[in-house]
Design an enzyme around this catalytic site. Structure first.
Site, short mmCIF file in Angstrom:
data_model
loop_
_atom_site.label_atom_id
_atom_site.label_comp_id
_atom_site.label_asym_id
_atom_site.label_seq_id
_atom_site.Cartn_x
_atom_site.Cartn_y
_atom_site.Cartn_z
CB ALA A 126 -12.36 -0.67 29.97
CE LYS A 127 -12.51 7.12 32.47
NZ LYS A 127 -13.97 7.36 32.59
#
Ligand code: GLU
Length: 441
Positions: A126-127
């Site tokens: 994720a980011k």
């Protein structure tokens, strides 16, 4: 030498077409997905796994107001993109940057999926982050932005679901505010469990020893494992660094402490060179005081072209994405490029480096040390244990060397460049899990 021809590009095209993605050559997300699909093809992933990897699972975008010091309210935009969680909870940093855009966050989320898989961590990718200029915010504004952002995405994250960490523009203090805000929103009886909602916290508040230097240290471990076969020794090389933030300065300090010679540095304020060697610690102290390398008295100011043209054994790009394009790649006089930053090389730059015989050690391998020690922090939080700095170093070395081995095996198996090999090794691990689990229902 592997074949650098672009003949392996096509595997992405049918998937893009099927998903209705109109390929934009300027999109970092499209570039990264293309690279992953090339590797997925080599790793013989079935069609349904490729279409899963070609898009993030969730893309969260939020807008939230924050009271500024001058009394007015400003609206901020935040993101959390969750790409894949086949291997475990989503994991990846929070970036505060004035040019943060959804496309970049999506690309960086894909890279986290690949990085965690390659490093053998039980995490997906994720980011996220906030579009803002952290250097222009006061401490109080930064704290309020962080608390409001945390509350805005608090239902999308959690210590067993999605675990953010630090990235460009965020640090241990930001993670501490984030963890505290999340704890306030958690019912009292499970509040202790909430500490593991973010990693990269200060050691005094649930952080792990060694997290601050972890990305640089992981990179040095990769060099230890990879340089000998390229005829180089990490303790005698000359090197230059692009960007002198957390990754650049730790890499420089750790390499210099082993005897390597730092000869040139470029950052957003300017470039410097000293062939007898730059004192990496003194430069770090200068950057902390002055905000950049400009004005460092014990080296000569040079221009950008001279920085790239400086002859060195190793260049470490440790700034933002896409800094090394075809023209920069043509100027580089280094035998090896070890990517400390995420995606610092454009596909065109990559092709030029390959043609010129420069060995590129890919980012998902080189900078996996940061998220690996984040994993150690998460394990310590969940088990209420504390590991010594030596224990963290020892375990990090083991993870990094195992990741290097996976890349070497994939390179031999597929006879390809190291970047493709790293993605192929990551894809193979994800593919194995999907094959075992199947697709619901
Ligand atoms: N920002 C780091 C990276 O790009 C990792 C963040 C984390 O520890 O979750 O690898």
């Amino acid at each position: 030498m592997h074949d650098p021809s672009p003949a392996r590009r096509p595997p992405a095209e049918p998937i893009f077409e099927e998903l209705g993605i109109v390929r934009d050559p300027r999109s970092l997300f499209h570039q990264v997905v293309e690279q992953v699909l090339v590797a997925a093809d080599l790793a013989a992933l079935p069609h349904h796994q490729r279409i899963i990897l070609a898009q993030p699972k969730n893309e969260v975008m939020v807008h939230f107001p924050v009271l500024m010091d001058d009394g007015h309210h400003r609206l901020f935009k935040g993101y959390r993109v969750q790409h894949n969680n086949a291997l475990g909870p989503y994991k990846g940093g929070l970036r505060y940057h004035h040019r943060l855009a959804l496309d970049d966050v999506k690309a960086l989320a894909v890279l986290m999926t690949m990085k965690c898989a390659l490093a053998g961590l039980p995490f997906g990718g994720a980011k996220g982050g906030v579009k803002c200029s952290p250097r222009e915010l006061s401490e109080g504004e930064l704290r309020r932005v962080t608390r409001r952002f945390c509350s805005a995405i608090s239902h999308q994250i959690g210590p067993h679901y999605d675990v953010p960490g630090p990235d460009v523009g965020t640090d241990a203090q930001v993670m501490a505010w984030f963890a505290d805000t999340y704890a306030q929103m958690t019912p009292e009886h499970s509040r202790q469990d909430s500490l593991g909602v973010v990693t990269g916290k200060p050691v005094g508040f649930g952080g792990s020893h060694g997290r601050d230097k972890a990305t640089g240290q992981g990179l040095v471990e990769v060099l230890d494992a990879m340089l000998p076969e390229l005829g180089l020794d990490a303790s005698t090389i000359s090197f230059s660094v692009l960007g002198y933030g957390n990754v650049g300065s730790w890499t420089a300090r750790l390499l210099a402490s082993r005897g390597a010679r730092l000869v040139a540095v470029l950052d957003h304020t300017g470039a410097i060179r000293e062939d007898r060697g730059i004192d990496a610690d003194a430069l770090e102290a200068h950057v902390r005081r002055r905000g950049g390398v400009e004005g460092f008295a014990e080296a000569t100011a040079i221009d950008e072209a001279s920085f790239y043209g400086t002859e060195v054994d190793l260049l470490v790009p440790a700034a933002l994405e896409q800094m090394i394009d075809a023209s920069k790649a043509a100027q580089i006089k280094a035998a090896v490029v070890a990517e400390g930053a995420n995606a610092p090389t454009t596909p065109e730059g990559d092709a030029v480096l390959m043609q010129r015989g420069v060995e590129v050690l890919p980012a998902i391998l080189c900078n996996a040390g940061g998220v690996t020690v984040s994993y150690f922090e998460w394990v310590q939080n969940r088990t209420a244990t504390w590991w010594s700095a030596e224990e963290v170093d020892r375990r990090l070395r083991g993870h990094m060397h195992a990741a290097v081995e996976r890349v070497k095996v994939a390179r031999r198996r597929h006879d390809c460049d190291l970047r493709t090999a790293a993605f192929a090794a990551a894809c193979a691990r994800i593919g194995e899990v999907y094959s075992l689990r199947g697709v619901f229902p």
